[in-house]
Write a protein that holds these residues in place. Structure first.
Motif, PDB file in Angstrom:
ATOM      1  N   ILE A  43      -7.584   2.336  -7.459  1.00  0.00           N
ATOM      2  CA  ILE A  43      -7.964   1.235  -6.567  1.00  0.00           C
ATOM      3  C   ILE A  43      -9.153   0.518  -7.182  1.00  0.00           C
ATOM      4  CG2 ILE A  43      -7.078   2.308  -4.466  1.00  0.00           C
ATOM      5  CD1 ILE A  43      -9.875   3.180  -3.756  1.00  0.00           C
ATOM      6  N   THR A  59      -7.504  -3.988  -4.251  1.00  0.00           N
ATOM      7  CA  THR A  59      -6.211  -3.888  -4.916  1.00  0.00           C
ATOM      8  C   THR A  59      -5.874  -2.439  -5.224  1.00  0.00           C
ATOM      9  OG1 THR A  59      -6.523  -6.067  -5.925  1.00  0.00           O
ATOM     10  CG2 THR A  59      -4.831  -4.649  -6.891  1.00  0.00           C
ATOM     11  N   ALA A  60      -4.654  -2.058  -4.937  1.00  0.00           N
ATOM     12  CA  ALA A  60      -4.124  -0.760  -5.349  1.00  0.00           C
ATOM     13  C   ALA A  60      -3.234  -0.990  -6.568  1.00  0.00           C
ATOM     14  CB  ALA A  60      -3.337  -0.117  -4.215  1.00  0.00           C
ATOM     15  N   THR A  78      -2.496   3.656   3.593  1.00  0.00           N
ATOM     16  CA  THR A  78      -3.953   3.584   3.650  1.00  0.00           C
ATOM     17  C   THR A  78      -4.412   4.016   5.036  1.00  0.00           C
ATOM     18  OG1 THR A  78      -3.989   1.728   2.095  1.00  0.00           O
ATOM     19  CG2 THR A  78      -5.957   2.073   3.422  1.00  0.00           C
ATOM     20  N   ASN A 104       1.552  -3.837  -8.145  1.00  0.00           N
ATOM     21  CA  ASN A 104       0.306  -3.659  -7.424  1.00  0.00           C
ATOM     22  C   ASN A 104       0.405  -4.148  -5.985  1.00  0.00           C
ATOM     23  OD1 ASN A 104      -0.589  -2.810  -9.919  1.00  0.00           O
ATOM     24  ND2 ASN A 104      -1.483  -4.807 -10.443  1.00  0.00           N
ATOM     25  N   VAL A 121      -6.261   6.083  -0.017  1.00  0.00           N
ATOM     26  CA  VAL A 121      -5.125   5.279  -0.474  1.00  0.00           C
ATOM     27  C   VAL A 121      -4.198   6.213  -1.246  1.00  0.00           C
ATOM     28  CG1 VAL A 121      -4.364   3.258  -1.771  1.00  0.00           C
ATOM     29  CG2 VAL A 121      -6.617   3.256  -0.669  1.00  0.00           C
ATOM     30  N   SER A 131      -9.700   7.348  -4.755  1.00  0.00           N
ATOM     31  CA  SER A 131      -9.438   7.730  -3.367  1.00  0.00           C
ATOM     32  C   SER A 131      -9.529   9.250  -3.253  1.00  0.00           C
ATOM     33  CB  SER A 131      -8.048   7.269  -2.941  1.00  0.00           C
ATOM     34  OG  SER A 131      -7.668   7.836  -1.694  1.00  0.00           O
TER      35      SER A 131
END
Length: 426
Positions: A43, A59-60, A78, A104, A121, A131
């Protein structure tokens, strides 16, 4: 930003909760997990400090094992856990969107409680790098309004401001009663508002006695007290539609329409003052009538002089009743069941801050009352401060007839008798 052992332990302790609520997988999703390089998925862009009520976006990055390959949709989840109360975020506070032409995801969430919270996440049961992580949300100080926080705006385009609202893009719309128009502004630098457009009430958009204004997604609604209608305009001023046709008490008819408000689903609420009720219209479906609630009286869910309406962050509906000295609260969906009331002296316009404080004008005393945010799963709020008094100097008010708050938490106040706007930056 930290991802220390204490947070890791917290995640481990909550594994059952995570599995039950976030990580239910289907067979196809298990297969997809074998295509993801979890060591290189992470992330980025997550802030470690934010305001309560502020939208946080990050953004992941989901990296496939084979470079340049396309994964399709994956089960990305999330969750936000508030340390102070133990509460978890609600689904409406988190939005996940896949970024086109990539693997993404854009993740947005709104912190609702003061203090530290943890963000996790995961993709199909696996944490992305970074995360879990800890962030802190803090509240604006609505108790101590400093004189330097007030800014007075006098504009020759506005003669008698009678209502105000802010839009999704922080546009500011002021209802000018005597000039029969809406004046649009945008905030530039501190203490400066730039005039962007003027919407005149003429031809098909003619209005005789405008009483309130609401700004929705690319649309403006204005109530006409004397003609018993609500007119809809585009932000560029083009007339769109009229709700109501003749005075009456049938569905879709009005007797003295007053306060207006949009909820997050683009439902428009109209206070039907002399019919002692609120009506709802779906602006995504040709403005059709979709509900009503309230009746005459002083009992639960009843009105004697309903005036203004607003919705909070959960889409609960609040209606001020000037004669019954209270604010009635109704559920967000269905039949809009009555939930309870909050006592308030001569409540008039009402608005909510991004961190869910409630602002209510006191008609008799020319002041602004500030109420606390509610606890999770509760509607109860408490008066925490009273701001201002009658007068014409900075920080004083004379007939507040409009309150609006933009996404940055700036409070705009329209004063009819002082013929001006004030805005408060906390």
């Amino acid at each position: 930003m930290s991802s220390g052992e204490d947070i890791k332990k917290s995640v481990s302790d909550e594994s059952d909760h995570m599995c039950n609520n976030c990580c239910k997988q289907m067979e196809g999703e298990k297969y997809a997990s074998t295509l993801i390089d979890f060591k290189k998925s992470y992330i980025e862009g997550l802030k470690n400090k934010a305001l309560v009520g502020e939208t946080i976006t990050f953004t992941a990055v989901v990296q496939p094992l084979i470079d340049d390959s396309t994964l399709g949709s994956v089960n990305l989840t999330t969750e936000v856990h508030y340390f102070t109360t133990g509460h978890y975020s609600t689904t409406q506070d988190i939005v996940i969107k896949k970024i086109m032409d990539s693997n993404n995801y854009e993740v947005s969430y709104v912190p609702r409680e003061n203090g530290d919270h943890m963000i996790t996440v995961m993709v199909e049961g696996h944490h992305l790098s970074g995360s879990p992580c800890k962030s802190t949300a803090w509240l604006r100080n609505y108790v101590e309004f400093q004189e330097k926080s007030y800014h007075m705006v006098a504009n020759q385009e506005i003669k008698d401001p009678y209502g105000i609202d802010t839009g999704p893009n922080n546009e500011i719309a002021v209802l000018d009663y005597s000039n029969q128009q809406v004046v649009m502004f945008e905030k530039q630098k501190e203490k400066e508002l730039k005039l962007t457009n003027t919407i005149a009430f003429k031809d098909d958009g003619k209005i005789t006695k405008p009483h309130d204004i609401a700004v929705g997604d690319k649309i403006i609604a204005v109530s006409d007290w004397s003609n018993n209608i609500v007119k809809m305009f585009k932000l560029n001023g083009i007339y769109q539609h009229t709700i109501g046709s003749s005075k009456g008490d049938k569905d879709g008819q009005f007797k003295c329409p007053f306060g207006l408000a949009f909820n997050s689903k683009k439902i428009l609420y109209v206070v039907d003052c002399s019919n002692y009720r609120v009506q709802a219209f779906d602006t995504t479906n040709n403005n059709i009538f979709c509900g009503k609630f309230g009746s005459k009286g002083s009992g639960p869910g009843q009105f004697y002089y309903a005036a203004y309406v607003a919705v909070d962050s959960r889409d609960l509906v609040y209606v001020t009743d000037n004669y019954n000295n209270c604010i009635n609260i109704f559920a967000a969906d269905g039949d809009h069941d009555f939930l309870g009331k909050i006592d308030s002296i001569s409540p008039w316009p009402i608005a909510f801050t991004p961190d869910d404080y409630m602002l209510v004008a006191d008609y008799k005393n020319d002041r602004l009352n500030v109420f606390s945010p509610p606890q999770q799963f509760s509607y109860k709020r408490y008066l925490i401060t009273e701001v201002g008094k009658r007068g014409s100097s900075k920080g004083h008010f004379n007939y507040i007839c409009g309150i609006a708050v933009n996404k940055e938490g700036i409070i705009y106040i329209a004063e009819y008798k002082n013929k001006r706007l004030q805005y408060i930056s906390i």
